[in-house]
Scaffold this active site. Structure first.
Site, PDB file in Angstrom:
ATOM      1  CG  HIS A 178      -2.546   1.349   0.881  1.00  0.00           C
ATOM      2  ND1 HIS A 178      -2.136   2.037   0.300  1.00  0.00           N
ATOM      3  CD2 HIS A 178      -3.240   0.781   1.151  1.00  0.00           C
ATOM      4  CE1 HIS A 178      -3.446   2.564   0.426  1.00  0.00           C
ATOM      5  NE2 HIS A 178      -4.252   1.498   0.872  1.00  0.00           N
ATOM      6  CG  HIS A 266      -4.007  -3.341 -13.428  1.00  0.00           C
ATOM      7  ND1 HIS A 266      -5.027  -3.582 -12.835  1.00  0.00           N
ATOM      8  CD2 HIS A 266      -4.496  -2.421 -14.200  1.00  0.00           C
ATOM      9  CE1 HIS A 266      -5.626  -2.241 -12.420  1.00  0.00           C
ATOM     10  NE2 HIS A 266      -5.340  -1.659 -13.327  1.00  0.00           N
TER      11      HIS A 266
END
Length: 371
Positions: A178, A266
């Site tokens: 993160h 992705h």
């Protein structure tokens, strides 16, 4: 929007909510719930049919939708629909963007590892773009209309050793990073209202840079877990050289194709695929599933890497023992990876492709040169 779409890499067969085809285009909660339910119910029906599990056997239910949350929650909708047990553990995730599908599998694995009484987790990965259709004219917020499309996936995760011979894949590794402490990363994809009060999601020009920079940080942590010793040695040597040269020499990017047989990267958009391919030094043959999934289905948000898995399976490329890396980005900004090991071969001819494989009716046309 037409100009953005023509450069997006999407084809003409992607799926959007029905309200877009109405003469008076207006998104409503009813459309959003319909979109979510149709995807979830068809996917869950399929996974129960394939696994022959009774819904009463489900111990854990995890549902994610990147930007949509309903009341009652999406997990409650499924508990009601399939009459799940009163003691089922439910997790309803939202606001976590396109990485949340990968994140859900990681969460299911952690829950099952920590609870010996639970054997089966149902993971449902969906999105509802109806309430996030943008009706203004801010270019950064119009991009989502042009690339985000409808999609859904579902899977059963189990820790029961007796089910190994029936299972498709084994989860062998996962990593979540993160990067929200950095303000530019935090605001790279952001839901907000424009100056006229139109709600939408802004994808800033800084998004591609943020994705590349945070991917580099992510793979520094992932590399020691997955790379063979030869690649680790080369990488370590390049880091030492970089330190000794005071940064004039940059560390090499390890060759991740030595660790994985297949990579689902992705499918955030054409520029994102090109950026990831550039950072990881991947050739077009490696990025093919991502490019083709974007063309056929668009950016289906949290379920996107699972459409790539279906592409590999429809092409008959997955063999027993193969390792597959799923890599996804999420708002906030997050980078998430999971690594699977295949426990069986995928079908090698069209007649054997599973009926619910989304590529079944079109795989013969791919790869296409129109991307």
């Amino acid at each position: 929007m037409r100009g953005i779409y023509r450069k997006s890499g999407l084809g003409d067969e992607t799926y959007v909510p029905p309200f877009i085809f109405n003469s008076n285009v207006e998104s409503t909660l009813d459309y959003a719930v319909q979109e979510a339910e149709e995807g979830m119910f068809s996917s869950v029906d399929s996974v129960f049919n394939k696994t022959k599990l009774d819904p009463q056997q489900i111990d854990v239910l995890i549902v994610t939708s990147g930007t949509f949350t309903s009341v009652p929650s999406l997990t409650s909708i499924l508990v009601n629909r399939y009459n799940l047990r009163p003691d089922v553990k439910t997790f309803n995730l939202s606001g976590m963007g396109c990485s949340s599908g990968v994140l859900c599998v990681d969460l299911a694995g952690n829950v099952l590892r920590g609870c010996t009484k639970s054997k089966y987790a149902l993971v449902v990965i969906t999105e509802s773009i109806s309430l996030n259709w943008y009706f203004g004219d801010d270019r950064s917020m119009l991009v989502t209309n042009c690339i985000f499309r409808v999609g859904c996936a579902a899977a059963i995760i189990t820790n029961d050793p007796s089910q190994r011979r029936f299972s498709k894949m084994e989860l062998v590794n996962s990593l979540r990073t993160h990067h929200g402490a950095d303000n530019s990363a935090y605001k790279a994809a952001f839901q907000k209202e424009d100056e006229f009060g139109n709600l939408g999601i802004s994808l800033t020009k800084d998004l591609i840079r943020v994705a590349g920079a945070n991917l580099r940080d992510h793979i520094r942590l992932l590399a020691p877990r997955v790379l063979p010793l030869s690649q680790l040695a080369l990488y370590a040597y390049s880091v030492i050289q970089s330190v000794l040269s005071q940064g004039e020499l940059k560390p090499i990017v390890p060759d991740f194709t030595t660790a994985f047989d297949h990579i689902c990267i992705h499918t955030g958009g054409k520029a994102v695929i090109e950026q990831v391919g550039g950072v990881l030094k991947l050739g077009e043959e490696v990025t093919e599933p991502a490019r083709m999934s974007l063309h056929r289905f668009g950016n289906t948000s949290s379920s996107l890497v699972f459409y790539e898995l279906a592409y590999f399976e429809a092409k008959g490329r997955v063999k027993r023992g193969d390792k597959m890396w799923m890599l996804a980005f999420g708002t906030g900004f997050k980078v998430c990876s999971i690594v699977f090991k295949s426990l069986r071969d995928s079908p090698n001819n069209h007649d054997e492709i599973e009926m619910d494989n989304p590529w079944r009716d079109c795989i013969h046309r791919y790869p296409t040169n129109t991307w």
